[in-house]
Design a protein around this motif. Sequence first.
Motif, short mmCIF file in Angstrom:
data_model
loop_
_atom_site.label_atom_id
_atom_site.label_comp_id
_atom_site.label_asym_id
_atom_site.label_seq_id
_atom_site.Cartn_x
_atom_site.Cartn_y
_atom_site.Cartn_z
N VAL A 499 0.15 -16.50 22.39
CA VAL A 499 -0.47 -17.00 23.62
C VAL A 499 -1.39 -15.91 24.19
CG1 VAL A 499 -0.07 -17.93 25.93
CG2 VAL A 499 1.57 -18.40 24.08
N GLU A 502 -5.96 -16.85 28.13
CA GLU A 502 -6.59 -18.11 28.54
C GLU A 502 -5.57 -19.20 28.87
OE1 GLU A 502 -8.95 -15.97 25.39
OE2 GLU A 502 -6.90 -16.74 25.56
N GLY A 503 -4.36 -19.05 28.31
CA GLY A 503 -3.39 -20.13 28.42
C GLY A 503 -3.71 -21.25 27.44
N ARG A 505 -4.08 -25.30 26.86
CA ARG A 505 -4.20 -26.62 27.50
C ARG A 505 -3.77 -27.75 26.59
NH1 ARG A 505 -9.13 -24.32 29.49
NH2 ARG A 505 -10.37 -25.53 28.01
N SER A 566 1.33 -25.54 31.27
CA SER A 566 0.60 -24.42 30.67
C SER A 566 0.96 -23.10 31.34
CB SER A 566 -0.90 -24.67 30.77
OG SER A 566 -1.64 -23.61 30.20
N ALA A 567 1.22 -23.16 32.64
CA ALA A 567 1.55 -21.94 33.39
C ALA A 567 2.89 -21.34 32.97
CB ALA A 567 1.55 -22.24 34.88
N GLN A 570 3.82 -17.58 28.54
CA GLN A 570 3.60 -16.20 28.92
C GLN A 570 2.55 -15.55 28.03
OE1 GLN A 570 7.17 -13.88 29.02
NE2 GLN A 570 6.13 -11.98 29.52
N PRO A 571 1.41 -15.11 28.59
CA PRO A 571 0.40 -14.41 27.78
C PRO A 571 0.98 -13.13 27.18
CG PRO A 571 -0.49 -15.04 29.91
CD PRO A 571 0.99 -15.26 29.99
N GLN A 625 -7.25 -18.81 21.43
CA GLN A 625 -6.48 -17.76 22.08
C GLN A 625 -6.97 -16.37 21.67
OE1 GLN A 625 -3.67 -18.73 24.33
NE2 GLN A 625 -5.19 -20.37 24.11
#
Length: 760
Positions: A499, A502-503, A505, A566-567, A570-571, A625
């Motif tokens: 991830v 950008e997250g 979608r 999406s939130a 975790q990036p 990503q």
Amino acid sequence: MVCGGGLAGFSAAVAAARLGSAVCLIGDRPVFGGNSSSEIRVTPHGAAAFHAYARETGLISELLIEERAANHETIRENGWTNSVWDLTLYDMAVSTPNLTFYLNTTVTGVQMDDPRSIRSLTARIAGAETELIICGKIFLDCTGDGVVADAAGCEWRWGSESREEFGEPHAPRIASGATMGSSIHFKARDMGRPVSFKAPEWAVRYEDPAFFADQGRHFYELESGYWWIEIGVPWNTVYDQEEIRHELTRHTLGIWDYIKNRDPVLRERAAHLALDWIGQIPGKRESRRIMGRYLMTEHDPAGKTVFQDEIAYGGWFIDLHTAGGLLAGSAEPSSAEGYAETTEYAVKSYCGPYGIPLRILIAKDVDNLMMAGRNVSVTHAALGTVRVMSTTALMGQAAGTAAAIALHEGIRVADVPDRCIGKVQQQLLRDGCFLPNVRGRDPEDLARIAGVTASSSEPVQGAGPEGTDTTGGFILGSKEERQRAEEPLNHRRGQWIAVGPEGIRSLSVCLSNGSNTEQVVTAELVAVDHLWDYRSQGSAGIMQTELVIPQGKRQWISWDLAPAESALLQPGRYVRLDLHPCPAVEWHMAGTVIPGHTSAYEMGSGRMRRYRDGGTLSFKVNPPQSCFQPENVLSGITRPYDYTNLWRSDPAKPFPQWVGLEWEQAQSVGIVEVTFPGHLFREYHNYPPFYRDPQTARDYSIEVRDGSGWREMVRVEGNYQCKVRHKLSEPVTIDGLRLNILATWGDPAAGVYEIRCYRP
């Protein structure tokens, strides 16, 4: 003082010598390598046989990369090792300062200062009428049989513990003195014409096909030997070595006679084969296990115990061969089951990667004695996984590193786990090793206080089955090509996806529905800690949906995530996309491997294991990503693990590509160390002759920026090693450094796992 020239002892000696210690290494054979040498020809196994990106690094990786680059010989599991491997080891030994070695040299005695301290060893050089008396401060027993520890009066174990003693699932109900046996191997050569074979009268005569077919003794290849040509009990693997060698020779010739003359199918396949080589030194699996400051049981690898003094890792399964070998009713259980991957035994024995503690390498009864190899402080059940040679090489490097640091610090090796384990761990990481639970945090590494930039970075969009690019570092062999064949979604299957900031979608998967009706597949996103987080029950599920699959082939089916969903992702971490079982549906493999994006399937009991070769399943991610950003070179981990940990340039852009460091204040730099990608995904056996990994930088340069601008300090052409170290021709005071990748061995993208910088 290191006794034993196998991979454990060799790695220990070189590691300590490279750190400045005066080292003496003795081995009782004419070549280094122990069971891996051309005398015995068991090729090194390790964690990558079962886990993607788990191949061992450090000295063992340096050696195996060098051997594959130089050797013309194909590598098969047993019997095909030639003298190029011996010479690879020998060249490293000769080229290592501070290292003195004696081959053909056997320990004959141990002299003690007191019951807890060794003063010296005596040894005899065969054929030279020479006796050595070797004094030392620290002694490493890497003899396999624990010869030094036994002579020094150390406690040791033999055979199997009872299940009652430690509650180990693999332990027998009643303790036993039986050990795993020893093997010899053979090699056959295709002569291009019919070749006959007549066994001597004293060879064992085999007649019954059921002895092989029904008892797990498989003839996958006829040109190389078989591990199951194994004998132990009723003979003792130490004292009865010569009897075992003779019995193994009798059985090996009898098995070759069966192949050539008795089995109606095999004799046709072997008609043109001639026996080319047969070993005469048994490769041992088990004898004495010396008791250390900790006794590792089966529960540790199975449960992935996290040790404060972790210094190595393993990942082979709990592989316990049937006592007696050829004299027993069947071969080891996994083979007897045809290497099935979802049986109760397979689930119970699958483990790792797991950490290994330093304390199992430190003798409890003698204060200046360490062990490495198959004689370390483990139970019989735990030995089933730690005994393979790539794992023992890691333990050897750790033992040598700990010994050298103990000498430098002026402390006993017994005190290292409590007083300076951090220094040992950080040195191992600096020297290219990997530790599952320790991250590189060397305070002397100047790169850690720098910012990072790059010429470009590749965004991950996913990959479909139509792709044909095999340069993602992985040249597919015929076995892997066959594994691309369609397979129904019979088990839960998962794909790791990195991830980015950008997250995500939306996600898409490429599926086929060959049934006559519409199918519904449950999809789930699961939070995972790392690439080997195989939990399928009790895992941190984030969200689920139902995917409707109409009839048809190779359809991209999308899953759109709501902003709130999406939130939750975790990036800078992995998420695993799981599809639940639906036998009417096929989830296609991608035509390439996206680095760091592996796959697994549910094997049973809430656990997963590597899917096929661990390659990438077809998926697409929107937006693409940014998971190969330049800051990954400072992650402190030099392989895909908790994240990709890789900078990778945009493959659409031409070389040169660069990644650079910038400091706010000028730094004095004299040493630059780089880790390139390559040689991690699969086990050593999967790499062809003269191999150079496509991902590894072939040509590169290092530039520095001082008050007068940029200037080149290093230029290399023809590199194929993954870990490189450069001592600059002169110390420089700089505020910028740039690594330029001019060419790889085939990958259109440049890649770097780590850059380190040190003062002169």
